[in-house]
Design an enzyme around this catalytic site. Sequence first.
Site, PDB file in Angstrom:
ATOM      1  N   ALA A 180       0.863  -1.172   0.000  1.00  0.00           N
ATOM      2  CA  ALA A 180       0.000   0.000   0.000  1.00  0.00           C
ATOM      3  C   ALA A 180       0.904   1.228   0.000  1.00  0.00           C
ATOM      4  CB  ALA A 180      -0.892  -0.015   1.227  1.00  0.00           C
ATOM      5  N   GLY A 227       0.573  -5.008   0.827  1.00  0.00           N
ATOM      6  CA  GLY A 227      -0.615  -5.086  -0.030  1.00  0.00           C
ATOM      7  C   GLY A 227      -0.360  -5.889  -1.298  1.00  0.00           C
ATOM      8  N   GLU A 261      -0.803  -9.418  -0.271  1.00  0.00           N
ATOM      9  CA  GLU A 261      -2.241  -9.618  -0.050  1.00  0.00           C
ATOM     10  C   GLU A 261      -3.003  -9.704  -1.368  1.00  0.00           C
ATOM     11  OE1 GLU A 261      -2.167  -6.187   2.553  1.00  0.00           O
ATOM     12  OE2 GLU A 261      -2.910  -7.395   4.215  1.00  0.00           O
ATOM     13  N   GLU A 316       4.606  -5.002   7.310  1.00  0.00           N
ATOM     14  CA  GLU A 316       3.855  -3.948   8.011  1.00  0.00           C
ATOM     15  C   GLU A 316       4.295  -3.697   9.446  1.00  0.00           C
ATOM     16  OE1 GLU A 316       2.496  -6.213   6.023  1.00  0.00           O
ATOM     17  OE2 GLU A 316       0.901  -5.332   4.819  1.00  0.00           O
TER      18      GLU A 316
HETATM   19  N1  COA Z   1       4.625   3.150  -0.944  1.00  0.00           N
HETATM   20  C1  COA Z   1       5.013   4.316  -1.519  1.00  0.00           C
HETATM   21  N2  COA Z   1       6.153   4.440  -2.232  1.00  0.00           N
HETATM   22  C2  COA Z   1       6.909   3.339  -2.363  1.00  0.00           C
HETATM   23  C3  COA Z   1       6.568   2.111  -1.808  1.00  0.00           C
HETATM   24  C4  COA Z   1       5.366   2.033  -1.067  1.00  0.00           C
HETATM   25  N3  COA Z   1       4.922   0.887  -0.521  1.00  0.00           N
HETATM   26  N4  COA Z   1       7.518   1.205  -2.111  1.00  0.00           N
HETATM   27  C5  COA Z   1       8.440   1.858  -2.850  1.00  0.00           C
HETATM   28  N5  COA Z   1       8.080   3.142  -3.000  1.00  0.00           N
HETATM   29  C6  COA Z   1       8.795   4.201  -3.714  1.00  0.00           C
HETATM   30  C7  COA Z   1      10.005   4.674  -2.936  1.00  0.00           C
HETATM   31  O1  COA Z   1       9.611   5.631  -1.960  1.00  0.00           O
HETATM   32  C8  COA Z   1      10.857   5.255  -4.031  1.00  0.00           C
HETATM   33  O2  COA Z   1      10.376   6.537  -4.348  1.00  0.00           O
HETATM   34  P1  COA Z   1      11.428   7.749  -4.654  1.00  0.00           P
HETATM   35  O3  COA Z   1      12.195   7.280  -5.865  1.00  0.00           O
HETATM   36  O4  COA Z   1      10.539   8.917  -4.918  1.00  0.00           O
HETATM   37  O5  COA Z   1      12.289   7.867  -3.450  1.00  0.00           O
HETATM   38  C9  COA Z   1      10.580   4.340  -5.213  1.00  0.00           C
HETATM   39  O6  COA Z   1       9.345   3.663  -4.915  1.00  0.00           O
HETATM   40  C10 COA Z   1      11.636   3.289  -5.412  1.00  0.00           C
HETATM   41  O7  COA Z   1      11.797   2.605  -4.187  1.00  0.00           O
HETATM   42  P2  COA Z   1      13.241   2.304  -3.528  1.00  0.00           P
HETATM   43  O8  COA Z   1      13.024   2.010  -2.081  1.00  0.00           O
HETATM   44  O9  COA Z   1      14.192   3.390  -3.869  1.00  0.00           O
HETATM   45  O10 COA Z   1      13.642   0.982  -4.327  1.00  0.00           O
HETATM   46  P3  COA Z   1      14.616  -0.178  -3.829  1.00  0.00           P
HETATM   47  O11 COA Z   1      14.849  -1.037  -5.028  1.00  0.00           O
HETATM   48  O12 COA Z   1      15.801   0.370  -3.122  1.00  0.00           O
HETATM   49  O13 COA Z   1      13.776  -1.011  -2.745  1.00  0.00           O
HETATM   50  C11 COA Z   1      11.807  -2.097  -1.888  1.00  0.00           C
HETATM   51  C12 COA Z   1      12.631  -1.728  -3.125  1.00  0.00           C
HETATM   52  C13 COA Z   1      10.499  -2.738  -2.370  1.00  0.00           C
HETATM   53  C14 COA Z   1      12.595  -3.113  -1.014  1.00  0.00           C
HETATM   54  C15 COA Z   1      11.520  -0.835  -1.052  1.00  0.00           C
HETATM   55  O14 COA Z   1      10.987   0.170  -1.922  1.00  0.00           O
HETATM   56  C16 COA Z   1      10.528  -1.024   0.054  1.00  0.00           C
HETATM   57  O15 COA Z   1      10.895  -1.571   1.086  1.00  0.00           O
HETATM   58  N6  COA Z   1       9.279  -0.571  -0.122  1.00  0.00           N
HETATM   59  C17 COA Z   1       8.268  -0.620   0.887  1.00  0.00           C
HETATM   60  C18 COA Z   1       7.737  -2.027   1.065  1.00  0.00           C
HETATM   61  C19 COA Z   1       6.701  -2.061   2.183  1.00  0.00           C
HETATM   62  O16 COA Z   1       7.004  -1.845   3.344  1.00  0.00           O
HETATM   63  N7  COA Z   1       5.464  -2.365   1.828  1.00  0.00           N
HETATM   64  C20 COA Z   1       4.364  -2.497   2.749  1.00  0.00           C
HETATM   65  C21 COA Z   1       3.618  -1.227   2.843  1.00  0.00           C
HETATM   66  S1  COA Z   1       2.277  -1.426   3.997  1.00  0.00           S
END
Ligand code: COA
Length: 259
Positions: free
Chosen positions: A65, A110, A113, A133
């Site tokens: 999400a 999400g 999910e 989460e």
């Molecule tokens: N919500 C909003 N933005 C998100 C996102 C999310 N769940 N997941 C990734 N993004 C955005 C990042 O903020 C980043 O934006 P920016 O370029 O403006 O800074 C962009 O997507 C790229 O993400 P980044 O973290 O730089 O990529 P990465 O390859 O280093 O890491 C992940 C990838 C998936 C490991 C990491 O993005 C992450 O941990 N995301 C969140 C996962 C999460 O906790 N999901 C559950 C949410 S309830």
Amino acid sequence: MEYQNLLIEQKEDIRIITIHRPQDLNALNTELLSELDCAFADASADAETSVIILTGEGKSFVAGADIAQMSTMDAAEAKAFGEFGADVFRRIETMEKVVIAAVNGYALGGGCELAMACDIRIASSKAKIGQPETGLGITPGFNGTQRLPRLVGLGRAKEIILAAETIDAAEAYRIGLFNKVVEPDQLMDAAMALAKKIASKAQLAVRYSKEAMNGGADGSFEGGMALEANLFALCFATEDQKEGMKAFMEKRPAEFKSR
Ligand code: COA
């Protein structure tokens, strides 16, 4: 309908819905959830579509999400957001047609999910899946606490959710979260091959079988027995049942008409 965050393709009777919000790794905000709801309703109503494949563009299926959107929510807004996402996913899970998730990359929060709300999950060997989460100070909000234990058992689900574990594709396959893992460049071919196989069967029988499994999974065994008995009987009111059995006895392929 024009979508801002989805790409829609039709290959014969297979509908492919690709989530396309690459700048945020396909994170689910309200707009994207609404578009998914519309796209699945449209695929559901389309007589030419038998099976739906859901995938993501880029290195992510869905990275969760949208954390930026959630970061400013109060409890009431979070409740509405969670319930909306959960309702969209439930509509996907309970729709008549079969939905295959082609998990191309990150399926977190999400995203995990959403993949679990699909009927079958085929994954790229590069995919990673989990429920991060609790590391963000929240519980899963789109019914991960309910679907993950049903798919992998309570003990493994507790480990993944309570420790905010992300697991790789091989481990997700080992515990039954992924049905199949293939090389990244084979993902769509593998999903398409399975979709075509399902689409070649008697569609009413496929849909009644899905309904019986979904309906039975949450109720008593006796309730599931009654549901299956009724749906089994209903098949005998279809032309496809007559054709399927006649074709078997005549030693020829069946020609199903979804009637
Ligand atoms: N919500 C909003 N933005 C998100 C996102 C999310 N769940 N997941 C990734 N993004 C955005 C990042 O903020 C980043 O934006 P920016 O370029 O403006 O800074 C962009 O997507 C790229 O993400 P980044 O973290 O730089 O990529 P990465 O390859 O280093 O890491 C992940 C990838 C998936 C490991 C990491 O993005 C992450 O941990 N995301 C969140 C996962 C999460 O906790 N999901 C559950 C949410 S309830």
